[in-house]
Design a protein around this motif. Sequence first.
Motif, PDB file in Angstrom:
ATOM      1  N   LEU A   3      82.045  30.869  50.561  1.00 42.08           N
ATOM      2  CA  LEU A   3      83.145  31.829  50.665  1.00 42.08           C
ATOM      3  C   LEU A   3      84.373  31.168  51.261  1.00 42.08           C
ATOM      4  N   VAL A   4      85.533  31.604  50.785  1.00 41.66           N
ATOM      5  CA  VAL A   4      86.805  31.357  51.457  1.00 41.66           C
ATOM      6  C   VAL A   4      87.334  32.728  51.849  1.00 41.66           C
ATOM      7  N   ILE A   5      87.769  32.848  53.095  1.00 38.51           N
ATOM      8  CA  ILE A   5      88.277  34.116  53.615  1.00 38.51           C
ATOM      9  C   ILE A   5      89.693  33.884  54.116  1.00 38.51           C
ATOM     10  N   THR A   6      90.633  34.654  53.567  1.00 35.05           N
ATOM     11  CA  THR A   6      92.028  34.508  53.956  1.00 35.05           C
ATOM     12  C   THR A   6      92.695  35.874  53.994  1.00 35.05           C
ATOM     13  N   ALA A   7      93.868  35.914  54.584  1.00 35.65           N
ATOM     14  CA  ALA A   7      94.661  37.146  54.674  1.00 35.65           C
ATOM     15  C   ALA A   7      96.076  36.770  55.084  1.00 35.65           C
ATOM     16  N   ASP A   8      96.961  37.722  54.997  1.00 34.88           N
ATOM     17  CA  ASP A   8      98.320  37.555  55.522  1.00 34.88           C
ATOM     18  C   ASP A   8      98.980  36.279  55.016  1.00 34.88           C
ATOM     19  N   THR A   9      98.900  36.085  53.709  1.00 29.71           N
ATOM     20  CA  THR A   9      99.484  34.887  53.108  1.00 29.71           C
ATOM     21  C   THR A   9     100.999  34.999  52.988  1.00 29.71           C
ATOM     22  N   HIS A  10     101.537  36.181  52.807  1.00 32.85           N
ATOM     23  CA  HIS A  10     102.984  36.426  52.829  1.00 32.85           C
ATOM     24  C   HIS A  10     103.777  35.453  51.954  1.00 32.85           C
ATOM     25  N   VAL A  11     103.254  35.126  50.773  1.00 35.77           N
ATOM     26  CA  VAL A  11     103.978  34.246  49.852  1.00 35.77           C
ATOM     27  C   VAL A  11     104.848  35.133  48.950  1.00 35.77           C
ATOM     28  N   PRO A  12     106.124  34.868  48.771  1.00 37.92           N
ATOM     29  CA  PRO A  12     106.901  33.723  49.239  1.00 37.92           C
ATOM     30  C   PRO A  12     107.717  33.994  50.490  1.00 37.92           C
ATOM     31  N   LYS A  13     107.461  35.061  51.229  1.00 38.29           N
ATOM     32  CA  LYS A  13     108.253  35.362  52.422  1.00 38.29           C
ATOM     33  C   LYS A  13     108.123  34.283  53.508  1.00 38.29           C
ATOM     34  N   ARG A  14     106.896  33.878  53.802  1.00 33.93           N
ATOM     35  CA  ARG A  14     106.653  32.933  54.902  1.00 33.93           C
ATOM     36  C   ARG A  14     106.411  31.506  54.430  1.00 33.93           C
TER      37      ARG A  14
END
Length: 171
Positions: A3-14
């Motif tokens: 598994l890969v677990i991610t969140a809050d990527t905010h692309v392209p804002k951040r």
Amino acid sequence: MRLVITADTHVPKRARDLPEPLWAAVDAADVVLHAGDWVDEALLDALAARARRLVGVYGNNDGPALRARLPEVARVELDGLRVAVVHETGPKAGRESRCAARFPDADVLVFGHSHIPWDTLAPGGPRLLNPGSPTDRRAQPYATYLTARVAAGRLDEVELHRLPPRRPSGH
């Protein structure tokens, strides 16, 4: 099962894109879990194209187009492990008991929103995992994401990955 677990990527804002180490982890994973705040549909499309299997939800920064394509809560069974994914779980105080009451049928709850890595076990409830953010560390010392393994209904090898600082753009 990896598994890969991610969140809050905010692309392209951040950030313009996800960091390369995270893309490499996505390429190696069997399942990618994303707990919201994508911001742009292009990232959803890119992750869907590269991930073998993608499970995601929308976050508070995701507009109508993403909300039309993603649920607020996702539930999936991975090799016997019952996983729920949601963006926001409310304040830190009382989180374990709130999540145990809201997700009594989950073994693992993946959440985002705070940008703060989190790994606790709710008494009588699910294991709570927040991967932090790979693009917007806020007050955290590092941008982060998680990897883990699932086998025979058990989650193990949960690892928080620290990402190198981003290079300034424009030069």
